[in-house]
Design an enzyme around this catalytic site. Structure first.
Site, short mmCIF file in Angstrom:
data_model
loop_
_atom_site.label_atom_id
_atom_site.label_comp_id
_atom_site.label_asym_id
_atom_site.label_seq_id
_atom_site.Cartn_x
_atom_site.Cartn_y
_atom_site.Cartn_z
N GLY A 71 18.65 50.28 34.62
CA GLY A 71 18.80 51.08 35.82
C GLY A 71 19.46 52.43 35.52
N ASN A 150 25.81 48.77 46.08
CA ASN A 150 26.06 47.57 45.28
C ASN A 150 27.35 46.86 45.68
OD1 ASN A 150 26.52 50.24 43.93
ND2 ASN A 150 27.89 49.00 42.67
N GLY A 199 15.61 45.31 35.97
CA GLY A 199 15.09 43.94 35.95
C GLY A 199 16.15 42.88 36.17
N CYS A 323 40.42 47.96 37.91
CA CYS A 323 41.76 48.14 37.35
C CYS A 323 41.68 49.09 36.17
CB CYS A 323 42.32 46.80 36.91
SG CYS A 323 43.97 46.92 36.23
C1 PLP Z 1 23.45 47.56 38.42
C2 PLP Z 1 23.20 48.88 39.02
C3 PLP Z 1 22.84 50.00 38.26
C4 PLP Z 1 22.79 49.96 36.75
O1 PLP Z 1 21.79 49.17 36.24
P1 PLP Z 1 21.88 48.79 34.66
O2 PLP Z 1 20.60 48.06 34.40
O3 PLP Z 1 23.08 47.94 34.50
O4 PLP Z 1 21.95 50.07 33.93
C5 PLP Z 1 22.58 51.18 38.89
N1 PLP Z 1 22.66 51.28 40.23
C6 PLP Z 1 23.00 50.23 41.01
C7 PLP Z 1 23.06 50.41 42.48
C8 PLP Z 1 23.30 49.01 40.44
O5 PLP Z 1 23.66 47.99 41.22
#
Ligand code: PLP
Length: 405
Positions: A71, A150, A199, A323
């Site tokens: 991501g 998130n 993924g 933290c």
């Molecule tokens: C987990 C997450 C990411 C990062 O994804 P990775 O595969 O860990 O790099 C980016 N944006 C949001 C909103 C996420 O929850």
């Protein structure tokens, strides 16, 4: 000890069907999909199928998908592409509650001389749309917003913002890493220019992501190399993982109704039970939210201590605060929402998924009240059955203390 996994926004378990589909690509099906011989051809065919499966989940064309490693890479690619294809424009807009993949890039771009506007949110975590509208200028190259937060699960009206940006000729990107597989997405019917996903948030493995890039949008590659992905991302394709993501996308499409009925009902029952604990409150809008996530504050105790005790009892959850260097900084998301300090500190995130059961919620609802009561007994801000009155508190003589000042 039995594990109750309520941390699906951090990562998910690989689905057995996903793993099974991947395994042949580590052994017999090892060809390079670019090769002219049959070992390449059979893998290329599998990649075509996987790309179609992901396109079906997103409602887009297979050619609009670029595979990445995660991501974070998708987010980086989108931001840099928007800026490099519009070198005259020096302004970008994002929000105060983004994932670090966007926030830290925006901070870096600011150091490079770009102007960055971070739009705020209200007490419920909803986007300040009028602030965003006012910030759009002819110099704006990019607007990038989370689809689903998130930490709280709160949804942003990204389709509305995309329409607004489209009218003004501004590129719009959304980090939909938490949204994909949890809410319906139909990119064909939207004006979204780019969309990031990962993924491992939808039962594929860690280390595979994708970026949707609308057909016709100017694009500058982040990874420059070979002709893979239509010349948009060099590097030999991660074939087992792309195949796994395809199956995970098909399963996510099939399970979308379950996320919004069974999983949502589990989340709601868990949340309602936890809210019976005194001085507990939900952070984030109660309905404009993902079906699987709840962010709850238990006032007068610390999120980290709650997590520690939960983990001891087999429950996996996340904290709303990170933290850092010994000082407990509350989460930037909760701070942007104006959650009071004592509540932000005691916040935790519970994120459910299709693997969770009613039994697990029952078990958690037994464990939580005990953990919270035990920690409050130890808390300097709690006496007998309630919070210590302000007049009874001793100042800690630290001028920077956020509790005393
Ligand atoms: C987990 C997450 C990411 C990062 O994804 P990775 O595969 O860990 O790099 C980016 N944006 C949001 C909103 C996420 O929850």
């Amino acid at each position: 000890m039995r594990t109750i996994y309520f941390d699906n926004n951090a990562t998910t378990a690989v689905d057995p069907q996903v793993l099974e589909a991947m395994l042949p690509f580590f052994q017999g099906l090892y060809g390079n999909p670019s090769s002219m011989h049959h070992k390449g051809g059979e893998v290329a065919a599998a990649l075509r199928q996987a790309r179609q499966q992901l396109a079906d989940l997103l409602g887009c064309e297979p050619g609009e998908i670029i595979y990445t490693s995660c991501g974070t890479e998708s987010d980086n690619t989108a931001m840099w592409s928007a800026l490099r294809t519009q070198p005259d424009k020096k302004h970008l807009i994002t929000s105060r509650v983004e994932h670090s993949a966007i926030i830290n890039n925006a901070a870096f771009l600011r150091r490079l001389g770009y102007q960055v506007t971070e739009v705020g949110v209200d007490r419920d975590g909803l986007l300040n749309l009028s602030q965003l509208e006012k910030a759009l200028t002819p110099d704006t190259a990019l607007v990038s917003l989370l689809w689903a937060n998130n930490e709280t699960g709160v949804l942003f009206p990204v389709e509305d913002v995309a329409r607004l940006c489209s009218e003004k000729g501004i590129v719009f990107h959304t980090d939909a890493v938490q949204a994909v597989g949890k809410i319906p997405i139909n990119l064909k019917a939207s004006k979204i220019d780019m969309l990031s996903l990962a993924g491992h948030k939808l039962h594929a493995p860690k280390g595979i992501g994708a970026l949707y890039v609308r057909k016709g949008l100017k694009f500058a590659p982040f990874m420059i190399g070979g002709h893979q992905e239509g010349g948009r991302r060099g590097g030999t394709e991660n074939t087992p993982y792309i195949v796994g993501l395809g199956v995970a996308a098909r399963l996510a499409g099939e399970r979308l109704p379950e996320e919004n009925t069974r999983v949502k009902a589990l989340r709601d029952r868990l949340e309602a039970g936890l809210l019976k604990i005194p001085y507990a409150m939900v952070n984030g809008h109660r309905t404009i939210r993902l079906p699987n996530t709840t962010n709850i504050s238990f006032e007068y105790i610390e999120g980290e201590s709650i997590l520690f005790h939960l983990s001891h009892a087999g429950i996996c959850a996340s904290s709303g605060s990170a933290c850092t260097s010994g000082s407990l900084e509350p989460s930037h998301v909760l701070r942007a929402m104006g959650v009071p300090f004592t509540a932000a500190h005691g916040s935790i995130r519970l994120s459910l998924g299709v693997t969770n059961t009613d039994d697990e919620v029952d078990e958690a609802l037994k464990i939580f009240p005990e953990v919270v009561a035990k920690l409050r007994e130890l808390s300097p801000f709690w006496k007998d059955d309630g919070p210590v009155q302000e007049s009874e508190l001793l100042s800690c003589e630290d001028n920077n203390c956020q509790i005393c000042n």
